[in-house]
Design a protein around this motif. Sequence first.
Motif, mmCIF file in Angstrom:
data_model
loop_
_atom_site.group_PDB
_atom_site.id
_atom_site.type_symbol
_atom_site.label_atom_id
_atom_site.label_comp_id
_atom_site.label_asym_id
_atom_site.label_seq_id
_atom_site.Cartn_x
_atom_site.Cartn_y
_atom_site.Cartn_z
ATOM 1 N N TYR A 157 0.853 -1.193 0.000
ATOM 2 C CA TYR A 157 0.000 0.000 0.000
ATOM 3 C C TYR A 157 0.884 1.237 0.000
ATOM 4 O O TYR A 157 1.768 1.393 0.855
ATOM 5 N N GLY A 158 0.661 2.131 -0.955
ATOM 6 C CA GLY A 158 1.416 3.375 -0.993
ATOM 7 C C GLY A 158 2.853 3.177 -1.456
ATOM 8 O O GLY A 158 3.153 2.325 -2.296
ATOM 9 N N ARG A 159 3.747 3.977 -0.891
ATOM 10 C CA ARG A 159 5.148 4.005 -1.338
ATOM 11 C C ARG A 159 5.844 2.668 -1.099
ATOM 12 O O ARG A 159 5.736 2.071 -0.028
ATOM 13 N N VAL A 160 6.565 2.214 -2.118
ATOM 14 C CA VAL A 160 7.323 0.967 -2.028
ATOM 15 C C VAL A 160 8.750 1.240 -2.461
ATOM 16 O O VAL A 160 8.995 1.732 -3.568
ATOM 17 N N ASP A 161 9.701 0.934 -1.575
ATOM 18 C CA ASP A 161 11.115 0.998 -1.941
ATOM 19 C C ASP A 161 11.677 -0.417 -1.918
ATOM 20 O O ASP A 161 10.959 -1.397 -1.691
ATOM 21 N N LEU A 162 12.978 -0.556 -2.128
ATOM 22 C CA LEU A 162 13.574 -1.885 -2.198
ATOM 23 C C LEU A 162 13.424 -2.649 -0.890
ATOM 24 O O LEU A 162 13.236 -3.869 -0.881
ATOM 25 N N PHE A 190 -0.999 3.482 -5.945
ATOM 26 C CA PHE A 190 0.334 3.604 -6.526
ATOM 27 C C PHE A 190 0.793 5.049 -6.622
ATOM 28 O O PHE A 190 1.995 5.335 -6.552
ATOM 29 N N GLU A 191 -0.165 5.963 -6.779
ATOM 30 C CA GLU A 191 0.220 7.377 -6.940
ATOM 31 C C GLU A 191 0.804 7.966 -5.665
ATOM 32 O O GLU A 191 1.450 9.014 -5.697
ATOM 33 N N ASP A 192 0.591 7.277 -4.545
ATOM 34 C CA ASP A 192 1.058 7.784 -3.258
ATOM 35 C C ASP A 192 2.500 7.343 -2.999
ATOM 36 O O ASP A 192 2.762 6.354 -2.333
ATOM 37 N N GLY A 193 3.462 8.079 -3.565
ATOM 38 C CA GLY A 193 4.870 7.823 -3.283
ATOM 39 C C GLY A 193 5.619 7.094 -4.367
ATOM 40 O O GLY A 193 6.862 6.979 -4.292
ATOM 41 N N VAL A 202 5.554 10.236 -13.823
ATOM 42 C CA VAL A 202 6.504 9.184 -14.184
ATOM 43 C C VAL A 202 6.843 8.392 -12.920
ATOM 44 O O VAL A 202 6.575 8.824 -11.795
ATOM 45 N N LEU A 203 7.451 7.228 -13.089
ATOM 46 C CA LEU A 203 7.835 6.412 -11.950
ATOM 47 C C LEU A 203 8.878 7.124 -11.103
ATOM 48 O O LEU A 203 9.787 7.780 -11.624
ATOM 49 N N SER A 204 8.754 6.998 -9.792
ATOM 50 C CA SER A 204 9.770 7.537 -8.894
ATOM 51 C C SER A 204 11.075 6.786 -9.104
ATOM 52 O O SER A 204 11.112 5.710 -9.726
ATOM 53 N N ALA A 205 12.158 7.316 -8.559
ATOM 54 C CA ALA A 205 13.479 6.728 -8.788
ATOM 55 C C ALA A 205 13.529 5.273 -8.330
ATOM 56 O O ALA A 205 14.037 4.396 -9.051
ATOM 57 N N GLU A 206 13.018 4.984 -7.140
ATOM 58 C CA GLU A 206 13.091 3.609 -6.632
ATOM 59 C C GLU A 206 12.125 2.691 -7.366
ATOM 60 O O GLU A 206 12.466 1.539 -7.675
ATOM 61 N N MET A 207 10.933 3.177 -7.661
ATOM 62 C CA MET A 207 9.988 2.332 -8.381
ATOM 63 C C MET A 207 10.451 2.095 -9.815
ATOM 64 O O MET A 207 10.136 1.061 -10.409
ATOM 65 N N ALA A 208 11.221 3.010 -10.364
ATOM 66 C CA ALA A 208 11.773 2.817 -11.703
ATOM 67 C C ALA A 208 12.758 1.658 -11.737
ATOM 68 O O ALA A 208 13.066 1.133 -12.815
ATOM 69 N N ASP A 209 13.296 1.261 -10.584
ATOM 70 C CA ASP A 209 14.124 0.054 -10.492
ATOM 71 C C ASP A 209 13.269 -1.194 -10.295
ATOM 72 O O ASP A 209 13.546 -2.246 -10.867
ATOM 73 N N ILE A 210 12.226 -1.051 -9.479
ATOM 74 C CA ILE A 210 11.459 -2.232 -9.065
ATOM 75 C C ILE A 210 10.504 -2.716 -10.150
ATOM 76 O O ILE A 210 10.527 -3.891 -10.546
ATOM 77 N N LEU A 211 9.617 -1.834 -10.630
ATOM 78 C CA LEU A 211 8.542 -2.273 -11.514
ATOM 79 C C LEU A 211 9.064 -2.839 -12.838
ATOM 80 O O LEU A 211 8.649 -3.944 -13.233
ATOM 81 N N PRO A 212 9.963 -2.147 -13.558
ATOM 82 C CA PRO A 212 10.457 -2.743 -14.812
ATOM 83 C C PRO A 212 11.130 -4.091 -14.596
ATOM 84 O O PRO A 212 10.949 -5.017 -15.400
ATOM 85 N N ALA A 213 11.893 -4.222 -13.503
ATOM 86 C CA ALA A 213 12.571 -5.495 -13.244
ATOM 87 C C ALA A 213 11.558 -6.606 -12.987
ATOM 88 O O ALA A 213 11.703 -7.731 -13.487
ATOM 89 N N LEU A 214 10.508 -6.311 -12.218
ATOM 90 C CA LEU A 214 9.502 -7.322 -11.910
ATOM 91 C C LEU A 214 8.738 -7.733 -13.169
ATOM 92 O O LEU A 214 8.526 -8.930 -13.415
ATOM 93 N N LEU A 215 8.340 -6.768 -13.982
ATOM 94 C CA LEU A 215 7.591 -7.086 -15.191
ATOM 95 C C LEU A 215 8.445 -7.861 -16.187
ATOM 96 O O LEU A 215 7.979 -8.833 -16.807
ATOM 97 N N ARG A 216 9.704 -7.476 -16.335
ATOM 98 C CA ARG A 216 10.585 -8.181 -17.274
ATOM 99 C C ARG A 216 10.889 -9.585 -16.777
ATOM 100 O O ARG A 216 10.990 -10.525 -17.571
ATOM 101 N N ALA A 217 11.013 -9.758 -15.466
ATOM 102 C CA ALA A 217 11.267 -11.093 -14.927
ATOM 103 C C ALA A 217 10.087 -12.020 -15.203
ATOM 104 O O ALA A 217 10.262 -13.198 -15.547
ATOM 105 N N ILE A 218 8.873 -11.488 -15.047
ATOM 106 C CA ILE A 218 7.680 -12.284 -15.368
ATOM 107 C C ILE A 218 7.678 -12.659 -16.840
ATOM 108 O O ILE A 218 7.418 -13.808 -17.216
ATOM 109 N N ARG A 219 7.990 -11.690 -17.676
ATOM 110 C CA ARG A 219 7.979 -11.908 -19.124
ATOM 111 C C ARG A 219 9.038 -12.915 -19.550
ATOM 112 O O ARG A 219 8.765 -13.845 -20.312
ATOM 113 N N GLU A 220 10.253 -12.747 -19.030
ATOM 114 C CA GLU A 220 11.368 -13.574 -19.494
ATOM 115 C C GLU A 220 11.322 -14.999 -18.961
ATOM 116 O O GLU A 220 11.901 -15.911 -19.562
#
Length: 756
Positions: free
Chosen positions: A446-451, A509-512, A522-540
């Motif tokens: 819920y809300g902001r997610v970092d590593l 998701f908009e909260d943080g 646009v994605l925050s700095a930390e989410m820009a690491d998390i979300l693309p990696a998670l989606l690509r891992a699912i895909r690959e």
Amino acid sequence: MAGEMKTYELEIFEQTSDYSELRLSTGGGQPKTRGVNKTAIDKLIGLVERHYGHHAVAHQVFGSPQLRDLGTQLATFLDGDERWLTPILHQPPGTTLRITTAGRLRHLPWELLAVDGAHLTVSSQAPLLPVRAVGTNTALTAPVTPGNRPLRVLFMATSPEGVEPVLSYEAEEAAILAATSRTGTELVVEESGTLEGLRFLSRDYGAGYFDVLHLSGHATISDDGRPVFLVENEFGGRVDATAEQIAQAMAGHWPRLIFVSGCLTGNAPGAGTFPSMSESLVHAGAPAVLGWALPVGDVSATDFAAELYRSLADGLPLDRAIIEARQHLYAQKRGNWHLLRVYADRSPLAPMVTPLITKGRARIQIRPADQEFLDPQTQLSRVAARAAFVGRRRVIQRCLRTLKRPLGAVGAAEALVLHGMGGLGKSSLASRLLERMPTHQRAVWYGRVDLTTFRELTTKVPFPTVEQQVEADKLLANDQAPLLVRLRHLLHVDGPLGQTPCLFVFDDFEDGNLDERDGAYVLSAEMADILPALLRAIRETGSPSRVVITSRYRFPVPVGTTVVVESLETLTATEQSKKLANLANLRPGSSIDPDIRERAIHASAGNPRLLDWLDRIVVDNSLDIDGLIAAIEEEADRFRRETILAQNLLSSQAPELQKMLAKVNVIELPVPAETVKAVHDHSDAASHIERAVQLGLIEEGTDPETGQPRYYVSNVLRPLVRPLLTDDEYVQACAAAARSLYELWVTGPTPAESAS
């Protein structure tokens, strides 16, 4: 077992065209036989046809003497001069009477049987259950062993577009869950309402998994005289399904009981000339089928189902459970208590599951999805519970298709974004999707997610083994390797979650997790690491796991990934009516002053969260009537400002975009892009629409018939944009909208436009 109902067999054979034989088997000794002539049979059938048709029963009140007299005539016919019924009438705990006879006699309302002015089927001491037996008169099959676990029900409601009235299938699901809450029921819902969905789900779980298949919807008799059940096609359109087609979908994976809860599903057309849908399903292999002989009210059907499954979940035999459900309707003085009919083969009507306090009895492992969406401070659920959720049927169907399709298939995606203005129910919809995918484990943030918080997924998801959880912890803690590499190992078929499909949910998701940039997000700095990696891992890895995001704002899709966006609209009138029925104070017939109720509903503007809010406010006894109305309006305004739409977000947009919103605001229903462009005749209209949708300033839904986007300025925005138009501009916008909609919905395009 102690207290088991006795079973008798009654057969009626036509020996000649003028003479039939009745045979009663009591389970011991020679059966009793006697003859009856055609004149007596025709007289009885004629009597029933005059007094038990749809129109005749519809005008009968509870306790009708006409129905009681009809039941007496039926009992006299069976009893005969030999008094066959007399020895079995007063034998607790009751009797199951299996009736084998030809069509016209089978169709008679044996549920009305009455002796001494009392209906036998609702007797409190020794009730009688008529069962229309299907199949040859052979010995009953071997005893059935009940499952030492909670009841399992496969529930499929159908609600095709354009079929009225729209049934309260959500209330039926909720009532079943509430009735069986003490013992627990695994209620799996097939949401598509299609035969294809029923086929896949029954195959996925396999034969013998479910105890009950519950089909809820409308049914009728087709023009060619066949009973049909109204199901849906992929787009929600109407499809008339015969019993044979339902049987093909089940492909032999029959549970012990099929309840086809629709009008006329127990009715044999042509006064018994043709078999009912229920009988046809038994012929196709279903052990026992319940159906309604005549049209039945939504509330009565729901009450009967809830009481039936309460008894079955308690471990009662099927025959006793049906009797108790019928007695419940009778005790509630429901005039349609006698309409439920039972068709069955020769298998025992035995218990399906064991009682609650049985040694080694399994428990339901799945936690209610709404408990995954808890407020961090109050630890109370922030979403509608399963029993309180209503509407969004087409949206849910589209979302589930997206989430369930294998990667690479048309329409599949690694992530689903639920987008829309605040209070429209995005989080509740996410919770609903989790409920509808019980095969997937859940990890909700819920809300902001970092590593650091993202690594908590190892505590959110139950791993098959402790060793796999330890391995997952090590993978996510290893900061030396890129996150994508670690997640690939996690989701790989041989990895810790390779055999555990998951739904990863990022709520609010908009909260943080989003940053504003040049008026967009646009994605925050930390989410820009998390979300693309998670989606690509699912895909690959080809993982069946998926990501669900709820967000007020849209954001760019990460490169190399596929994301489907589903935008929510304001509740429709039908959905709002269902929502109001669940509210204690704003529901129809409540004790709240009607004027206050109407003002409160109007103030909600179709926003489900605001409806919940206002439902609590209207019972504040510290306010007088005028003060209460003022409080509602003040609270509604505050809700709009702080939770739905900040005034500065609107005012920060280009004047042309604001003007577009004001012009579209004159249309009080969702319309296609062509109409938006007609009222907003501007060279940048397309970009204005895209930006307004991205920021949640305009609702973008999907037309159920065309599958194309449609747009709507929510009622909660109206007070903010109406002043942006002069009176002349308002009139011009109305005229442009009327011309566009008339062309689109009435006349169609002109020949010149069609040619171009």
